[in-house]
Design an enzyme around this catalytic site. Structure first.
Site, mmCIF file in Angstrom:
data_model
loop_
_atom_site.group_PDB
_atom_site.id
_atom_site.type_symbol
_atom_site.label_atom_id
_atom_site.label_comp_id
_atom_site.label_asym_id
_atom_site.label_seq_id
_atom_site.Cartn_x
_atom_site.Cartn_y
_atom_site.Cartn_z
ATOM 1 N N GLN A 67 0.817 -1.218 0.000
ATOM 2 C CA GLN A 67 0.000 0.000 0.000
ATOM 3 C C GLN A 67 0.852 1.269 0.000
ATOM 4 O OE1 GLN A 67 -3.023 0.340 3.010
ATOM 5 N NE2 GLN A 67 -4.059 -1.541 2.400
ATOM 6 N N HIS A 115 -11.432 4.873 8.130
ATOM 7 C CA HIS A 115 -10.213 4.788 7.324
ATOM 8 C C HIS A 115 -10.349 5.637 6.061
ATOM 9 C CE1 HIS A 115 -8.700 1.483 9.805
ATOM 10 N NE2 HIS A 115 -7.551 1.610 9.161
ATOM 11 N N ASP A 148 -11.142 2.829 1.079
ATOM 12 C CA ASP A 148 -10.067 3.732 1.493
ATOM 13 C C ASP A 148 -8.801 3.526 0.665
ATOM 14 O OD1 ASP A 148 -7.885 2.180 3.513
ATOM 15 O OD2 ASP A 148 -9.820 1.201 3.319
ATOM 16 N N GLN A 149 -8.607 2.310 0.115
ATOM 17 C CA GLN A 149 -7.405 2.045 -0.685
ATOM 18 C C GLN A 149 -7.437 2.764 -2.034
ATOM 19 O OE1 GLN A 149 -5.765 -2.077 -0.590
ATOM 20 N NE2 GLN A 149 -7.602 -2.579 0.595
ATOM 21 N N TYR A 176 -13.466 -2.525 2.665
ATOM 22 C CA TYR A 176 -12.015 -2.585 2.779
ATOM 23 C C TYR A 176 -11.307 -2.044 1.541
ATOM 24 C CZ TYR A 176 -13.338 -5.423 6.708
ATOM 25 O OH TYR A 176 -13.910 -5.843 7.885
ATOM 26 N N PRO A 189 -5.359 -6.457 4.880
ATOM 27 C CA PRO A 189 -5.885 -7.303 3.801
ATOM 28 C C PRO A 189 -5.043 -8.571 3.644
ATOM 29 C CG PRO A 189 -5.576 -5.025 3.067
ATOM 30 C CD PRO A 189 -4.897 -5.148 4.392
#
Length: 488
Positions: free
Chosen positions: A227, A443, A420-421, A417, A254
């Protein structure tokens, strides 16, 4: 005001006191002894004397009995301290000695105040952006987002209060590994980074391609290493190969299967490409896993539009066991998950494979599963769970299935999940990106806050207008800054 001779052999005591008190004791500026003033006096726009670091160094060697007069350190609060160029880091290093047990206790309030002012002055002088790592989510995500964007934008940062929201604040091994890799891949400068540090200074250089290695030496997540590093090497001069070592299937991060099955196909919609080769799987507590990620640089990132959910067309997954755990556990997890899903989705085949990891491809013992749902418009959702001592295989399977069904019910186009990535890529893209999500996670709010602070991209979050009455989903929209890779 600090008055001190600049030689440690002198017998003259040190005073922290008002200017009038100094004068009464015979200290004159320019006289035999040196008066170093670190705060502005009435009518003064700048301090007149340099030498903060020298005074602190001298003070650090002073016996307790030599500090004779310390009236009201509180008088110094609210004043300004402006060190000379290049002096801050030396002064801070010296001031740390004054925090040792042998230092005079009355000096400590003054030193703490001085240290903070030195840091602030240094930050302003260097054009360094201040990042509070303790706000909002208050964890490692802030560090990852900010150091990654700092590297890409060439923006020096100071991050303080690192992971203040966690039970063990400060850098852990996986955070330190990530920071060191970012430093190396941009030939930057990293200060203050060690296990337990709550403050770092990062000055980026030019991003270079090639091979880079990060090893947490623990079960720290390789996915979190990816990330922080992946956005950076997209703007390198050539293809990059990242060797990431640690835990591949770890709690509070993750799983590597999520990265390959969900994150990869969605993030590639930004017009980027990468390969992820799982060499060895590593589990808690030993770690030892290794993943090799190959990423080609891009000129610019394209915006994405994920607003049409479509209908679920496929559900598939992977239930695994490794080490000494029996294959039956994988079968039981799979069976329990399928039964749970069929309570809501009866007309679709659910294909969850049970897998025994080869002994030469896995370090330690572990079990878990991931289940993915794919829609007619290319949206991806997942539910996952890891086994723990004392938790039955059925419970692990049901937990993953329930997580998947929860992500399908909110009507968005990404799961909780993934949202936010995607924020950092939306901020850097050339154009307007839109993503429909379920409830906005903390997040995601945190990622948006810091992406806006560093990139000046503009995000808006609004409730979806055409949502069903029993669902809650939102549109995240971002006008990206159109970051361009000048190396290509």
């Amino acid at each position: 005001i600090v008055a001190a001779p600049l030689t440690p052999t002198s017998s003259i005591p040190v005073y922290l006191c008002k200017k009038s008190a100094l004068a009464a004791r015979g200290f004159q500026s320019g006289g035999a002894d040196t008066v170093l003033r670190m705060c502005r006096g009435p009518g003064e726009s700048q301090p007149r004397a340099p030498g903060v670091s020298r005074v602190l160094c001298w003070l650090s060697r002073l016996p307790v009995g030599r500090v004779l007069c310390l009236p009201s350190c509180a008088r110094l609060r609210g004043t300004s301290c402006t060190p000379q160029p290049g002096e801050s880091s030396r002064a801070l290093a010296c001031s740390s000695l004054l925090r040792e047990p042998g230092a005079h206790p009355l000096l400590r309030p003054f030193v703490a105040e001085l240290e903070e002012r030195l840091r602030a002055a240094s930050t302003m002088a260097e054009g360094r952006l201040e990042i509070d790592g303790g706000i909002m989510e208050g964890g490692g995500q802030i560090l990852r987002v900010c150091t990654s964007l700092s590297c890409i934008l060439g923006l020096p940062i100071r991050v303080h209060s690192i992971r203040a929201g966690r039970s063990t604040p400060g850098l852990r091994p996986q955070h330190l590994s990530g920071l060191e890799m970012i430093r190396d891949l941009c030939i930057g400068r990293l200060e203050g980074a060690e296990i337990g540090s709550t403050e770092i200074f990062f000055t980026p250089g030019k991003i270079v391609g090639g091979t880079h290695i990060a090893d947490t030496k623990t079960a720290g997540s390789v996915c979190l290493l990816m990330q922080v590093s992946m956005p950076c090497v997209l703007f390198a001069a050539s293809t990059s190969e990242l060797h990431l070592k640690g835990g591949t299937n770890a709690e509070m991060a993750p799983q590597i299967d999520y990265t390959t099955m969900v994150f990869k196909p969605i993030v590639e919609k930004f017009s980027l490409q990468f390969d992820c080769d799982i060499k060895t799987r590593g589990y808690y507590p030993r770690g030892g896993g290794e993943v090799v990620v190959r990423i080609s640089p891009v000129k610019q990132l394209s915006p994405i539009n994920l607003t049409e959910r479509g209908t679920v067309t496929k559900i598939y997954g992977r239930a695994f066991v490794a080490g000494v755990l029996p294959y039956k556990i994988a079968k039981d997890m799979s069976t329990a998950a399928v039964k749970c899903i069929r309570k809501d989705i009866k007309d679709l085949y659910v294909n969850i494979q049970a897998v025994q990891e080869p002994k030469d491809k896995a370090i330690g013992n572990g079990n878990g599963l991931i289940i993915v749902a794919e829609t007619s418009t290319g949206c991806m959702f997942a539910g996952s769970s890891l086994g723990k001592r004392g938790v039955s295989a059925d419970k692990v399977g049901i937990e993953a299935a329930e997580m998947l069904m929860k992500n399908l019910r909110h009507g968005g186009c990404v799961d909780e999940y993934l949202q936010d990535q995607l924020i950092i890529f939306m901020a850097l893209a050339n154009g307007v990106s839109r993503v429909r999500t379920g409830a906005i996670t903390l997040h995601t709010q945190t990622a948006i806050h810091f992406a806006e602070q560093l990139t000046k991209a503009k995000f808006t979050v609004r409730k979806s207008e055409d949502q069903e009455s029993n669902t809650e989903n939102y549109i995240i929209e971002c006008e990206g800054i159109g970051m361009t890779n000048l190396n290509l």
